[in-house]
Design an enzyme around this catalytic site. Structure first.
Site, PDB file in Angstrom:
ATOM      1  N   SER A 128       0.873  -1.114  -0.017  1.00 41.86           N
ATOM      2  CA  SER A 128      -0.064   0.015   0.032  1.00 41.86           C
ATOM      3  C   SER A 128       0.883   1.238  -0.090  1.00 41.86           C
ATOM      4  O   SER A 128       2.278   1.362   0.528  1.00 41.86           O
ATOM      5  CB  SER A 128      -1.010  -0.024   1.043  1.00 41.86           C
ATOM      6  N   TYR A 149      -0.908  -0.902  10.168  1.00 37.98           N
ATOM      7  CA  TYR A 149      -1.557  -1.348   8.904  1.00 37.98           C
ATOM      8  C   TYR A 149      -0.387  -0.723   7.869  1.00 37.98           C
ATOM      9  O   TYR A 149       0.227  -1.703   7.268  1.00 37.98           O
ATOM     10  CB  TYR A 149      -2.814  -0.614   8.370  1.00 37.98           C
TER      11      TYR A 149
HETATM   12  P1  NAP Z   1     -11.419  -5.714   0.810  1.00 35.38           P
HETATM   13  O1  NAP Z   1     -12.560  -5.191  -0.137  1.00 35.38           O
HETATM   14  O2  NAP Z   1     -11.632  -5.427   2.133  1.00 35.38           O
HETATM   15  O3  NAP Z   1     -11.460  -7.145   0.533  1.00 35.38           O
HETATM   16  C1  NAP Z   1     -10.299  -8.009   1.482  1.00 35.38           C
HETATM   17  C2  NAP Z   1     -10.543  -9.476   0.895  1.00 35.38           C
HETATM   18  O4  NAP Z   1      -9.432 -10.129   2.014  1.00 35.38           O
HETATM   19  C3  NAP Z   1     -11.804 -10.256   1.089  1.00 35.38           C
HETATM   20  O5  NAP Z   1     -11.772 -11.302   0.130  1.00 35.38           O
HETATM   21  C4  NAP Z   1     -11.548 -10.706   2.450  1.00 35.38           C
HETATM   22  O6  NAP Z   1     -12.455 -11.959   2.626  1.00 35.38           O
HETATM   23  C5  NAP Z   1     -10.229 -11.352   2.533  1.00 35.38           C
HETATM   24  N1  NAP Z   1      -9.516 -11.337   3.922  1.00 35.38           N
HETATM   25  C6  NAP Z   1      -9.424 -10.591   4.915  1.00 35.38           C
HETATM   26  N2  NAP Z   1      -9.089 -11.171   6.022  1.00 35.38           N
HETATM   27  C7  NAP Z   1      -8.591 -12.301   5.552  1.00 35.38           C
HETATM   28  C8  NAP Z   1      -8.035 -13.475   6.156  1.00 35.38           C
HETATM   29  N3  NAP Z   1      -7.510 -13.329   7.396  1.00 35.38           N
HETATM   30  N4  NAP Z   1      -7.699 -14.476   5.410  1.00 35.38           N
HETATM   31  C9  NAP Z   1      -8.247 -14.714   4.380  1.00 35.38           C
HETATM   32  N5  NAP Z   1      -8.811 -13.849   3.498  1.00 35.38           N
HETATM   33  C10 NAP Z   1      -8.929 -12.635   4.285  1.00 35.38           C
HETATM   34  O7  NAP Z   1      -9.929  -4.982   0.467  1.00 35.38           O
HETATM   35  P2  NAP Z   1      -9.534  -4.441  -0.817  1.00 35.38           P
HETATM   36  O8  NAP Z   1      -9.574  -2.974  -0.630  1.00 35.38           O
HETATM   37  O9  NAP Z   1      -9.794  -5.284  -2.093  1.00 35.38           O
HETATM   38  O10 NAP Z   1      -7.919  -4.601  -0.369  1.00 35.38           O
HETATM   39  C11 NAP Z   1      -7.067  -5.823  -0.903  1.00 35.38           C
HETATM   40  C12 NAP Z   1      -5.772  -5.593  -0.578  1.00 35.38           C
HETATM   41  O11 NAP Z   1      -5.009  -4.298  -1.039  1.00 35.38           O
HETATM   42  C13 NAP Z   1      -5.219  -5.554   0.881  1.00 35.38           C
HETATM   43  O12 NAP Z   1      -4.120  -6.265   1.019  1.00 35.38           O
HETATM   44  C14 NAP Z   1      -5.202  -4.223   1.063  1.00 35.38           C
HETATM   45  O13 NAP Z   1      -4.582  -3.835   2.231  1.00 35.38           O
HETATM   46  C15 NAP Z   1      -4.312  -3.487  -0.288  1.00 35.38           C
HETATM   47  N6  NAP Z   1      -4.718  -2.078  -0.403  1.00 35.38           N
HETATM   48  C16 NAP Z   1      -6.253  -1.657  -0.760  1.00 35.38           C
HETATM   49  C17 NAP Z   1      -6.155  -0.292  -0.854  1.00 35.38           C
HETATM   50  C18 NAP Z   1      -7.618   0.325  -1.023  1.00 35.38           C
HETATM   51  O14 NAP Z   1      -7.749   1.734  -0.961  1.00 35.38           O
HETATM   52  N7  NAP Z   1      -8.556  -0.554  -1.263  1.00 35.38           N
HETATM   53  C19 NAP Z   1      -5.190   0.524  -0.689  1.00 35.38           C
HETATM   54  C20 NAP Z   1      -3.958  -0.239  -0.682  1.00 35.38           C
HETATM   55  C21 NAP Z   1      -3.632  -1.486  -0.474  1.00 35.38           C
HETATM   56  P3  NAP Z   1     -13.900 -11.975   3.306  1.00 35.38           P
HETATM   57  O15 NAP Z   1     -14.433 -11.485   1.907  1.00 35.38           O
HETATM   58  O16 NAP Z   1     -14.318 -13.270   3.542  1.00 35.38           O
HETATM   59  O17 NAP Z   1     -14.169 -11.152   4.103  1.00 35.38           O
END
Ligand code: NAP
Length: 248
Positions: free
Chosen positions: A143, A157
């Site tokens: 991130s 985080y």
């Molecule tokens: P999200 O919409 O909250 O989705 C999170 C996903 O991870 C869901 O599929 C969830 O499963 C799964 N998950 C959470 N905890 C888990 C665990 N302990 N074991 C297995 N699966 C787990 O998140 P996102 O925004 O798509 O983010 C995806 C990645 O990108 C993350 O690593 C996040 O830190 C990174 N990121 C995101 C952003 C942003 O702005 N969105 C920015 C920078 C980095 P369930 O559906 O079953 O809960």
């Protein structure tokens, strides 16, 4: 035989977009999820309806037993692994460091750091030429927070993502001569449900004006960068962090 990709956290957000795009490019997709089975099943159904192969496995990446079960299911169904995306990640309610409890910090580090390590370990055991594999590629979701620090929101985080970037660098060098490339993507403000977990569903809209490109990004824009790093187009690229952040 199709190339096989494992995407952790493929039920929603960036992981789900990645699963759909990977399937469209011909990958057989194994996706994991933590608890939202209906969301995971919907992604699998969509891929299968389009003629692709997909499997969803419930597995908490922070639990070693779950990770071993996830990879056993992958082995049993697809029998190979070409690409791993360590995408599963969490953040918790926005607060200052002085207010954080130990359990919260432990959960964030266990999911984002330990989870990425365990899945990377299992992937290397299958992909490395040192273990009889034919190589592969790993992309870790970092991130921009890793280098911005997320003050007043979630320094835990941000620190976990800095660890993910160092895992990327070190592992890339460790396995570079064994046919495996390891890279990271560092998204900026991406419109997914993760911001609601921090207590601010409208966070992307609030901060979009401070992004040089004047907008948040989409899960599909991040997914395309991940797929490029996994592809042969990136054949001489390893140990890098690719920002997908609109200049932020
Ligand atoms: P999200 O919409 O909250 O989705 C999170 C996903 O991870 C869901 O599929 C969830 O499963 C799964 N998950 C959470 N905890 C888990 C665990 N302990 N074991 C297995 N699966 C787990 O998140 P996102 O925004 O798509 O983010 C995806 C990645 O990108 C993350 O690593 C996040 O830190 C990174 N990121 C995101 C952003 C942003 O702005 N969105 C920015 C920078 C980095 P369930 O559906 O079953 O809960």
């Amino acid at each position: 035989m199709s190339q096989v990709i494992l995407i952790t956290g493929g039920s929603r957000g960036i992981g789900a977009a990645l699963a759909r795009q990977a399937a469209a490019r011909g990958y057989a997709v194994c996706l994991s999820y933590a608890s939202k089975r209906a969301a995971a099943d919907a992604v699998v159904a969509e891929i299968r309806a389009g003629g692709g192969q997909a499997l969803a496995v419930q597995a908490d990446v922070a639990e070693e037993g779950d990770v071993l079960r996830l990879f056993a299911a992958l082995d049993a169904t697809f029998g190979r692994l070409d690409a791993l995306v360590n995408n599963a990640g969490i953040l918790e309610t926005q607060m200052r460091v002085e207010d954080m409890g130990a359990e919260r910090i432990r959960r964030v580090l266990a999911t984002n750091v330990l989870g990425a390590f365990l899945c990377a370990r299992e992937a290397v055991r299958r992909m490395s030429t040192r273990h009889g594999g034919t190589g592969g590629a790993i992309v870790n979701l970092s991130s921009r927070a890793a280098r911005l620090g997320s003050p007043g929101e979630y320094v835990d985080y941000a620190a976990s993502k800095a660890a993910v970037e160092t895992l990327t660098l070190g592992l890339a060098k460790e396995v570079a001569a064994e046919g495996i490339r390891v890279n990271a993507v560092a998204p900026g403000l991406i419109d997914t449900e993760i911001h609601a977990d921090g207590g601010e569903p409208g966070r992307v809209a609030r901060l979009a004006g401070g992004v040089p490109m004047q907008r948040g990004g989409t899960a599909d824009e991040v997914a395309r960068a991940v797929l490029w790093l996994l592809s042969d187009e990136a054949s001489y690229t390893t140990g890098t962090v690719l920002d997908v952040a609109g200049g932020r």
